[in-house]
Write a protein that holds these residues in place. Sequence first.
Motif, PDB file in Angstrom:
ATOM      1  N   HIS A   1       0.538  -1.241  -0.167  1.00  0.00           N
ATOM      2  CA  HIS A   1       0.235  -0.300  -0.039  1.00  0.00           C
ATOM      3  C   HIS A   1       1.160   1.006  -0.184  1.00  0.00           C
ATOM      4  CE1 HIS A   1      -3.178  -2.607   0.906  1.00  0.00           C
ATOM      5  NE2 HIS A   1      -2.556  -3.003   1.496  1.00  0.00           N
ATOM      6  N   SER A   2       0.912   1.585  -1.540  1.00  0.00           N
ATOM      7  CA  SER A   2       2.285   2.350  -1.539  1.00  0.00           C
ATOM      8  C   SER A   2       1.917   3.948  -1.907  1.00  0.00           C
ATOM      9  CB  SER A   2       3.431   2.241  -1.961  1.00  0.00           C
ATOM     10  OG  SER A   2       2.785   1.261  -3.271  1.00  0.00           O
ATOM     11  N   CYS A   3       0.886   4.058  -2.327  1.00  0.00           N
ATOM     12  CA  CYS A   3       0.133   5.747  -2.700  1.00  0.00           C
ATOM     13  C   CYS A   3      -1.317   6.337  -2.120  1.00  0.00           C
ATOM     14  CB  CYS A   3       0.081   5.290  -4.453  1.00  0.00           C
ATOM     15  SG  CYS A   3       0.545   4.549  -5.138  1.00  0.00           S
ATOM     16  N   ASN A   4      -0.328   6.267  -0.867  1.00  0.00           N
ATOM     17  CA  ASN A   4      -1.064   6.668   0.115  1.00  0.00           C
ATOM     18  C   ASN A   4      -0.465   8.001   1.118  1.00  0.00           C
ATOM     19  OD1 ASN A   4      -3.797   5.005   0.026  1.00  0.00           O
ATOM     20  ND2 ASN A   4      -2.405   3.608   0.642  1.00  0.00           N
TER      21      ASN A   4
ATOM     22  N   GLN B   1       2.032  -6.556   9.767  1.00  0.00           N
ATOM     23  CA  GLN B   1       2.410  -5.206   8.869  1.00  0.00           C
ATOM     24  C   GLN B   1       3.518  -4.429   9.207  1.00  0.00           C
ATOM     25  OE1 GLN B   1      -0.120  -2.054   9.020  1.00  0.00           O
ATOM     26  NE2 GLN B   1      -0.859  -2.480   6.598  1.00  0.00           N
ATOM     27  N   VAL B   2       3.789  -4.037   7.950  1.00  0.00           N
ATOM     28  CA  VAL B   2       5.336  -3.298   8.219  1.00  0.00           C
ATOM     29  C   VAL B   2       4.282  -1.521   8.124  1.00  0.00           C
ATOM     30  CG1 VAL B   2       7.364  -2.122   7.018  1.00  0.00           C
ATOM     31  CG2 VAL B   2       7.293  -3.915   7.557  1.00  0.00           C
ATOM     32  N   TYR B   3       4.867  -0.821   8.707  1.00  0.00           N
ATOM     33  CA  TYR B   3       3.566   0.780   8.390  1.00  0.00           C
ATOM     34  C   TYR B   3       4.744   1.891   8.855  1.00  0.00           C
ATOM     35  CZ  TYR B   3       0.634   4.135   9.062  1.00  0.00           C
ATOM     36  OH  TYR B   3      -0.399   5.242   9.081  1.00  0.00           O
ATOM     37  N   MET B   4       4.405   2.597   8.226  1.00  0.00           N
ATOM     38  CA  MET B   4       5.385   4.023   8.598  1.00  0.00           C
ATOM     39  C   MET B   4       4.188   5.450   7.948  1.00  0.00           C
ATOM     40  SD  MET B   4       9.015   3.658   6.162  1.00  0.00           S
ATOM     41  CE  MET B   4       9.493   5.087   6.608  1.00  0.00           C
ATOM     42  N   ASP B   5       4.698   6.767   8.347  1.00  0.00           N
ATOM     43  CA  ASP B   5       3.819   7.623   7.325  1.00  0.00           C
ATOM     44  C   ASP B   5       4.794   7.895   6.280  1.00  0.00           C
ATOM     45  OD1 ASP B   5       2.194   7.858   8.597  1.00  0.00           O
ATOM     46  OD2 ASP B   5       2.657   8.933  10.600  1.00  0.00           O
ATOM     47  N   SER B   6       4.658   8.372   5.147  1.00  0.00           N
ATOM     48  CA  SER B   6       4.867   8.377   3.099  1.00  0.00           C
ATOM     49  C   SER B   6       5.147  10.061   3.546  1.00  0.00           C
ATOM     50  CB  SER B   6       4.561   7.704   2.380  1.00  0.00           C
ATOM     51  OG  SER B   6       3.684   6.432   2.281  1.00  0.00           O
ATOM     52  N   PRO B   7       4.750  10.398   4.752  1.00  0.00           N
ATOM     53  CA  PRO B   7       5.484  11.444   4.263  1.00  0.00           C
ATOM     54  C   PRO B   7       7.399  12.151   5.273  1.00  0.00           C
ATOM     55  CG  PRO B   7       3.385  11.802   5.289  1.00  0.00           C
ATOM     56  CD  PRO B   7       3.699  10.545   4.724  1.00  0.00           C
ATOM     57  N   GLY B   8       7.408  10.917   5.472  1.00  0.00           N
ATOM     58  CA  GLY B   8       9.188  11.330   5.474  1.00  0.00           C
ATOM     59  C   GLY B   8       9.652  10.431   5.216  1.00  0.00           C
TER      60      GLY B   8
ATOM     61  N   THR C   1       3.033   9.800  -2.237  1.00  0.00           N
ATOM     62  CA  THR C   1       2.349  10.745  -0.801  1.00  0.00           C
ATOM     63  C   THR C   1       1.078  11.106  -1.316  1.00  0.00           C
ATOM     64  OG1 THR C   1       3.852  12.262  -0.314  1.00  0.00           O
ATOM     65  CG2 THR C   1       4.046  10.327   0.390  1.00  0.00           C
ATOM     66  N   SER C   2       0.398  11.674  -2.514  1.00  0.00           N
ATOM     67  CA  SER C   2      -0.267  13.153  -3.020  1.00  0.00           C
ATOM     68  C   SER C   2      -1.343  12.772  -4.268  1.00  0.00           C
ATOM     69  CB  SER C   2       0.404  14.271  -2.891  1.00  0.00           C
ATOM     70  OG  SER C   2       1.509  14.153  -3.763  1.00  0.00           O
ATOM     71  N   LYS C   3      -2.278  12.624  -4.251  1.00  0.00           N
ATOM     72  CA  LYS C   3      -2.718  12.228  -5.927  1.00  0.00           C
ATOM     73  C   LYS C   3      -2.594  13.448  -6.714  1.00  0.00           C
ATOM     74  CE  LYS C   3      -7.550  12.301  -7.936  1.00  0.00           C
ATOM     75  NZ  LYS C   3      -7.076  11.194  -7.787  1.00  0.00           N
ATOM     76  N   SER C   4      -2.083  12.716  -7.752  1.00  0.00           N
ATOM     77  CA  SER C   4      -1.213  13.754  -8.959  1.00  0.00           C
ATOM     78  C   SER C   4      -2.688  14.905  -9.728  1.00  0.00           C
ATOM     79  CB  SER C   4      -0.934  12.360  -9.592  1.00  0.00           C
ATOM     80  OG  SER C   4       0.355  12.144  -9.417  1.00  0.00           O
ATOM     81  N   GLN C   5      -2.083  15.750  -9.770  1.00  0.00           N
ATOM     82  CA  GLN C   5      -2.264  16.757 -10.999  1.00  0.00           C
ATOM     83  C   GLN C   5      -1.169  17.641 -11.497  1.00  0.00           C
ATOM     84  OE1 GLN C   5      -5.411  18.795  -8.775  1.00  0.00           O
ATOM     85  NE2 GLN C   5      -4.144  18.550  -6.691  1.00  0.00           N
TER      86      GLN C   5
ATOM     87  N   THR D   1       3.721  27.684 -18.292  1.00  0.00           N
ATOM     88  CA  THR D   1       4.071  26.547 -17.162  1.00  0.00           C
ATOM     89  C   THR D   1       3.407  26.632 -16.528  1.00  0.00           C
ATOM     90  OG1 THR D   1       3.211  28.585 -16.029  1.00  0.00           O
ATOM     91  CG2 THR D   1       5.853  29.483 -16.936  1.00  0.00           C
ATOM     92  N   TRP D   2       3.251  25.078 -15.491  1.00  0.00           N
ATOM     93  CA  TRP D   2       2.837  24.551 -14.898  1.00  0.00           C
ATOM     94  C   TRP D   2       3.087  24.012 -13.630  1.00  0.00           C
ATOM     95  CZ3 TRP D   2       4.762  22.986 -19.694  1.00  0.00           C
ATOM     96  CH2 TRP D   2       5.623  22.374 -19.164  1.00  0.00           C
ATOM     97  N   GLU D   3       2.635  23.793 -12.529  1.00  0.00           N
ATOM     98  CA  GLU D   3       2.630  22.955 -11.973  1.00  0.00           C
ATOM     99  C   GLU D   3       2.293  21.466 -11.477  1.00  0.00           C
ATOM    100  OE1 GLU D   3       4.279  24.247  -9.016  1.00  0.00           O
ATOM    101  OE2 GLU D   3       4.450  26.268 -10.817  1.00  0.00           O
ATOM    102  N   THR D   4       3.549  20.813 -11.318  1.00  0.00           N
ATOM    103  CA  THR D   4       2.937  19.461 -11.371  1.00  0.00           C
ATOM    104  C   THR D   4       2.907  19.000  -9.410  1.00  0.00           C
ATOM    105  OG1 THR D   4       4.411  19.200 -12.944  1.00  0.00           O
ATOM    106  CG2 THR D   4       3.619  17.177 -11.824  1.00  0.00           C
ATOM    107  N   GLN D   5       1.962  17.898  -9.182  1.00  0.00           N
ATOM    108  CA  GLN D   5       1.690  17.378  -7.979  1.00  0.00           C
ATOM    109  C   GLN D   5       2.017  15.734  -8.136  1.00  0.00           C
ATOM    110  OE1 GLN D   5      -1.282  18.932  -4.954  1.00  0.00           O
ATOM    111  NE2 GLN D   5      -1.896  16.908  -4.767  1.00  0.00           N
ATOM    112  N   GLY D   6       2.440  14.905  -7.713  1.00  0.00           N
ATOM    113  CA  GLY D   6       2.746  13.979  -7.668  1.00  0.00           C
ATOM    114  C   GLY D   6       4.284  13.651  -8.449  1.00  0.00           C
ATOM    115  N   TYR D   7       4.563  12.431  -8.279  1.00  0.00           N
ATOM    116  CA  TYR D   7       6.063  12.172  -9.366  1.00  0.00           C
ATOM    117  C   TYR D   7       5.906  10.879 -10.179  1.00  0.00           C
ATOM    118  CZ  TYR D   7       6.962  15.385  -5.260  1.00  0.00           C
ATOM    119  OH  TYR D   7       7.161  15.849  -4.725  1.00  0.00           O
ATOM    120  N   GLY D   8       6.217  11.516 -11.414  1.00  0.00           N
ATOM    121  CA  GLY D   8       6.285   9.956 -12.525  1.00  0.00           C
ATOM    122  C   GLY D   8       7.480  11.010 -13.435  1.00  0.00           C
TER     123      GLY D   8
END
Length: 469
Positions: free
Chosen positions: A221-224, A291-298, A352-356, A376-383
Motif C-alpha cells: 500500500h504505497s500510494c497513500n 504489517q510494516v507501517y510508516m508515514d510516507s511523508p517521511g 503521498t499525494s494525488k497527482s494533478q 508553465t505549470w505546477e505538478t503534484q505527484g511524481y513520475g
Amino acid sequence: MARLSAVLIALGVLLSASANAQLLQGAAPGATIAAPRAAATATPAGPCALDIDFFPAGADNKPTGWTEAVQSSAGNTARDQLVKVALAGYPIPQLYMAPVSVFTQVNGQIPGQCFGGSTPGVLARPAAFVITWALGGVGGQLGPFTKGSKQDPPANVTLNMVPQLPDGDYCLQLKMDIIPGSGVAAVGAQTIAVPSAPQSITRQVCFYKLASRPTANVTFHSCNDSFAVDLSNITPKPTFATPSLQLFSTVFHVWGKLNRTFDRDPQGDNLLDYFDQYVKWEDPTKPNFLQVYMDSPGLINGYYNVWIEGSLATSYPDLVSLFGLDQYDDGSAKYMGVSLRNNTNKPVPIQTSKSQITDLAGPDTPVPVGTAATFTWETQGYGEQFCYVDGQKVGNSADRIHCESPLNLKVADNANHTLEVVLADVCGEVVANGVFFGAWGWRQNMKFAPPPPPPPAPEPVYNDTGMPM
C-alpha cells in the motif's frame, strides 16, 4: 517345566509387543497415548515398577536438543520425558533409552514384595526388554535388549523417515515391555525367573519437523499518505515447546532504498530515501498477519527497491536443529533465512499525494508569428511528464523525450493549436491538462477543466421550539 513356562511367557510378551506395534502405527501425528508424568527424575512409581531413562550412559542423542545438557538448560530435569524440539531431519534423529527397573540392574537388590514375599533377592541376570515405536504411520519393534550386557549397546530408535515427513507437529509414540521370566534373581540358595508378570511403560516424544523456509503473501500500500507492507498467509506459525517456552517465532525483515525519482528539485527537508523494519509473529493464537507501517511523508517519493527476508528467531537455539544458521543485527540466532523479495523484483512506487497538473498557463499578451510562447505549470505527484503539441510528442529535457515546465513553443502561423501536458505517476495513474493557443494568445481546454464543486447544502429550517423541521 518351569523353564518351559518362562519361555512361553516370554514368547507371549513378544507377540503382544508385535500387536502393540500395529496399534501404535495407527496413531496420528500428535496423538497422545500417555500424558508425560511430572516426575523430577526417572524413578519408578513403586519399588517394583518400570520407568524409562532417555539419557543412558554411553549414549548421545541426536539432534543435540535431545541431549541431557540441552534439556536441562531448557528446564527439564526429568529423565523420562523430553521438551519439544524443532528439527529438519538431518542429522537423522536418534533417541536412546534404557529401562529403570529392579529387574534390569545387575547385582541390584530386589525387594521381597517384588516376588510376592518378604525375602529380598539379588538380580543375577537382567531381564530383557523390547521397544515398540510409531511415528507418522510408520512403526516397528526393536529388541529384545539386555541392559548391561556387553554385546548390547544402549537401545535406540533411529527415525530414518523424518526427512521425508511433511512439515508439522509430530509425536513419537514409545512403549517399553519387560519380558516376564527373562531375568534371574537369587533369593537365598534359590534362583527365580523374574519378573513374574509383564511390565510396560508408554511415553511420547514430540517435535516440530521443519524443512521449508518461511513464506508469506506480500501486498504493498504505497500510494497513500502512509506506506504499508502487508504479510499474510505466513508459514510456519510460531511454535511453543511448553506453555512458557517459545521454540521459535517467525520474523520478517523489510527494507527499501530509493531507486530513482523523476523530480529534479528537492522534495523537502529531512526526507529519507530508505526504510528498515523488523516485524515478528510470536503468538499463534493471533491472526496470521503482519504489517510494516510508516508515514510516507517521511520518505522521498519515487521508485524503491524493496527487500523482504523471512526467518525464524528463538531464545533457545540449542533446541532448534534447522537449516541456515545465521545472526540478526543484535547477534541473536537466526534460522531458515530466505529472500521473499530483492532488487531483481520490480521497484515499488511510493507517492503521498494525488497527482494533478495545475496552473497551466501561457504568456499574458499575444505572441507574434515566428516567436516563442512560454508555458508553465505546477505538478503534484511524481513520475514521467510528456508534452503533446497538436497530438505530436515534444520534449525539452536532456533525453528529448520528457518535458518539464517551462516549455517554449514557437508560434509558426495564425492557426489554432493544442498543448497537452501528461503525467504518468509512479503509482500508475495518468493525469493531464491542456490549452488552446495561437498568435492571438491562449485559453483553457475545457476537456481538462475540473468538475464544478457540488452545490452547498441548504440551510436547516427550525420551528418555534428550535427543532429542525
